[in-house]
Design an enzyme around this catalytic site. Structure first.
Site, PDB file in Angstrom:
ATOM      1  N   GLY A 238     153.546   5.868  95.110  1.00 53.40           N
ATOM      2  CA  GLY A 238     152.227   6.397  95.444  1.00 53.40           C
ATOM      3  C   GLY A 238     151.291   6.693  94.294  1.00 53.40           C
ATOM      4  O   GLY A 238     150.124   7.012  94.514  1.00 53.40           O
ATOM      5  N   CYS A 358     134.665 -17.531 107.616  1.00 55.32           N
ATOM      6  CA  CYS A 358     133.733 -17.277 108.711  1.00 55.32           C
ATOM      7  C   CYS A 358     133.972 -15.911 109.343  1.00 55.32           C
ATOM      8  O   CYS A 358     134.400 -15.807 110.498  1.00 55.32           O
ATOM      9  CB  CYS A 358     133.864 -18.369 109.756  1.00 55.32           C
ATOM     10  SG  CYS A 358     133.774 -19.989 109.013  1.00 55.32           S
ATOM     11  N   GLU A 359     133.758 -14.866 108.591  1.00 52.53           N
ATOM     12  CA  GLU A 359     133.883 -13.480 109.045  1.00 52.53           C
ATOM     13  C   GLU A 359     132.928 -12.673 108.189  1.00 52.53           C
ATOM     14  O   GLU A 359     132.923 -12.837 106.965  1.00 52.53           O
ATOM     15  CB  GLU A 359     135.283 -12.909 108.725  1.00 52.53           C
ATOM     16  CG  GLU A 359     136.437 -13.570 109.384  1.00 52.53           C
ATOM     17  CD  GLU A 359     136.914 -12.839 110.622  1.00 52.53           C
ATOM     18  OE1 GLU A 359     136.449 -11.718 110.887  1.00 52.53           O
ATOM     19  OE2 GLU A 359     137.741 -13.425 111.324  1.00 52.53           O
TER      20      GLU A 359
HETATM   21  C1  LIG Z   1     154.817   1.280  99.984  1.00 51.31           C
HETATM   22  C2  LIG Z   1     155.915   2.200  99.614  1.00 51.31           C
HETATM   23  C3  LIG Z   1     156.103   2.539  98.274  1.00 51.31           C
HETATM   24  C4  LIG Z   1     155.190   2.100  97.182  1.00 51.31           C
HETATM   25  O1  LIG Z   1     153.911   2.651  97.282  1.00 51.31           O
HETATM   26  P1  LIG Z   1     152.884   2.534  96.060  1.00 51.31           P
HETATM   27  O2  LIG Z   1     151.709   3.312  96.492  1.00 51.31           O
HETATM   28  O3  LIG Z   1     152.571   1.087  95.911  1.00 51.31           O
HETATM   29  O4  LIG Z   1     153.555   3.098  94.860  1.00 51.31           O
HETATM   30  C5  LIG Z   1     157.177   3.338  97.976  1.00 51.31           C
HETATM   31  N1  LIG Z   1     158.037   3.797  98.933  1.00 51.31           N
HETATM   32  C6  LIG Z   1     157.877   3.482 100.234  1.00 51.31           C
HETATM   33  C7  LIG Z   1     158.844   3.999 101.227  1.00 51.31           C
HETATM   34  C8  LIG Z   1     156.807   2.685 100.612  1.00 51.31           C
HETATM   35  O5  LIG Z   1     156.630   2.386 101.904  1.00 51.31           O
END
Ligand SMILES: *Cc1c(COP(=O)(O)O)cnc(C)c1O
Length: 434
Positions: A238, A358-359
């Site tokens: 994240g 085409c969108e």
């Molecule tokens: C998508 C995901 C990640 C990675 O998320 P990022 O924002 O790209 O770091 C990590 N763990 C799980 C369970 C995910 O679904």
């Protein structure tokens, strides 16, 4: 920090002139920097040094085999979300044994494949899934290692389509039901409780939601350790990247010039805030970064086809489209767009930057100001390394883009542009229409 910058007036990736790549392989083409990928990985590992750390790259962000091998060589394991991803890790010559299998909808064949390859653990999202994993493990005569994904009900303050840690998302089990889920897990004969997991969302640019989530879950993690002897805690991925000012953010001077409270989240800040909360747990800590490892390490090169002057509005029509890079259409995302050849003597142009599909949604930017560029010239979409090629489609019978990996002054095609023949290879006209 990344390795894209102008050398003279020509945009380079490391020591490679990107116009050379565009001319050689055509466009649209994704280009990745091996040095940036390595830097991102080592910085994150360093930011959390002092604990037993296992980085499981969330390969859904970019699963090119070359990138998987590069990270595997650096010591990474993987966060997998499908049978296809398990097979990709094997195809890259990397190890599934330290990798984790996530996702809300694991099928029986996928569970079997993961078990046969001795996956590190399943990250379980529901009780019916536990029962299914137990059933498949029983048939194979093995015990399936698992962790349950906890939904800590923390607002990640990110885009609605990429927030995952609120109670109204489909992900995980709410903290108040988690103890019961572990008790249920403990009763299955072919389940081995190994850890606990959470992931609150993507593109977080503030450390506070991470701190809030870890603080909220930590007491429960300690309980699980005492009760079931769990060995690890996965805090998910994240960590965000810079999209605005993406090119400038490659320079240390750019970071130095940001006021401390306005600086995007860095691995150092992330590590410093979380280490004091994680260390006392005395567990192995898993990270599942996707975007942060690859996002700023890739650009999408595209050719200008037409400048169409409309009624009070200009349209710069380029050869990349929403099938190549869907993030602006899907999440209203911003990508910085820069010319490969910089010419400060030219006037500025304000235009909508659009693809040929085409969108109306096939639009990368509205009323964007950039240097005037004409037909046949190239532009680059910055920060395209994550959820770019990985989300590509063949809409409008456009084959997927080529991918190139740069290392120093060398570069290699790591995925050829998809041909028309491969697009239609599995299609056929039935006998009753002949
Ligand atoms: C998508 C995901 C990640 C990675 O998320 P990022 O924002 O790209 O770091 C990590 N763990 C799980 C369970 C995910 O679904």
């Amino acid at each position: 920090m990344h390795h894209f910058s102008y050398v003279g007036n020509n945009l380079h990736c490391e020591s490679v002139d990107l116009a050379t790549v565009a001319q050689l392989y055509g466009t649209p083409t994704y280009v990745y920097s091996a040095a940036t990928l390595a830097d991102n990985y080592t910085r994150l590992a360093k930011g959390l040094s002092g604990i037993d750390l296992q980085i499981c790259y969330a390969m859904k962000a970019n699963s090119n085999l070359a990138i998987l091998r590069h990270f595997a060589n650096l010591g990474a394991a993987f966060d997998l979300v499908s049978g296809g991803e398990i097979r990709r890790v094997l195809a890259a010559g990397a190890d599934v044994k330290r990798s984790v299998f996530a996702g809300v909808g694991k099928t029986e064949p996928e569970i079997k494949l993961a078990l046969e390859n001795e996956v590190f653990a399943f990250h379980v999202e529901s009780e019916p899934e536990l029962a299914r994993i137990n059933h498949v493990a029983g048939k194979l005569g093995v015990k399936a290692p698992i962790a349950i994904r906890i939904n800590p009900d923390v607002d990640a303050h990110t885009h609605a389509k990429i927030t995952t840690g609120k109670s109204d998302n489909k992900f995980g089990i709410p903290l108040k039901f988690a103890a019961a889920a572990y008790e249920a897990a403990a009763k299955f004969p072919n389940i081995a409780i190994k850890g606990v997991q959470m992931h609150i969302g993507s593109q977080l640019t503030d450390v506070n939601p991470f701190v809030e989530a870890v603080s909220k879950v930590a007491p429960f993690v300690a309980e699980l350790k005492a009760k079931y002897g769990i060995t690890y805690f996965s805090i998910g991925g994240g960590i965000g990247i810079v999209y605005k000012d993406a090119l400038a953010s490659g320079q240390q001077s750019w970071w130095d010039n940001q006021p401390a409270d306005k600086r995007p989240l860095t691995p150092e800040v992330y590590g410093a805030a979380l280490l004091p909360l994680l260390k006392p747990l005395g567990l192995k800590i898993l990270l599942e970064p996707g975007r942060n490892l690859v996002g700023n390490a890739g650009v999408l090169l595209s050719r200008v086809e037409y400048l169409k002057r409309g009624n009070g509005r200009n349209f710069l029509i380029v050869d990349a489209a929403m099938n190549d890079l869907v993030r602006p259409a899907m999440y209203e995302s911003y990508h910085e767009i820069v010319p490969l050849h910089r010419d400060t003597t030219r006037p500025a142009l304000v235009a909508d930057i659009v693809g040929p599909i085409c969108e109306s949604g096939d639009c990368f930017a509205k009323e964007r100001q950039l240097q005037q560029v004409g037909e046949g010239e190239y532009i680059a979409f910055m920060s395209g390394g994550a959820y770019g090629y990985a989300m590509a489609s063949r809409y409008n019978t456009r084959g997927t883009a080529a991918e190139v990996l740069v290392k120093g002054s060398t570069f290699e095609l790591v995925n050829a542009r998809e041909s028309f023949e491969t697009i239609i290879a599995n299609e056929k006209i039935p006998a009753f229409l002949k």
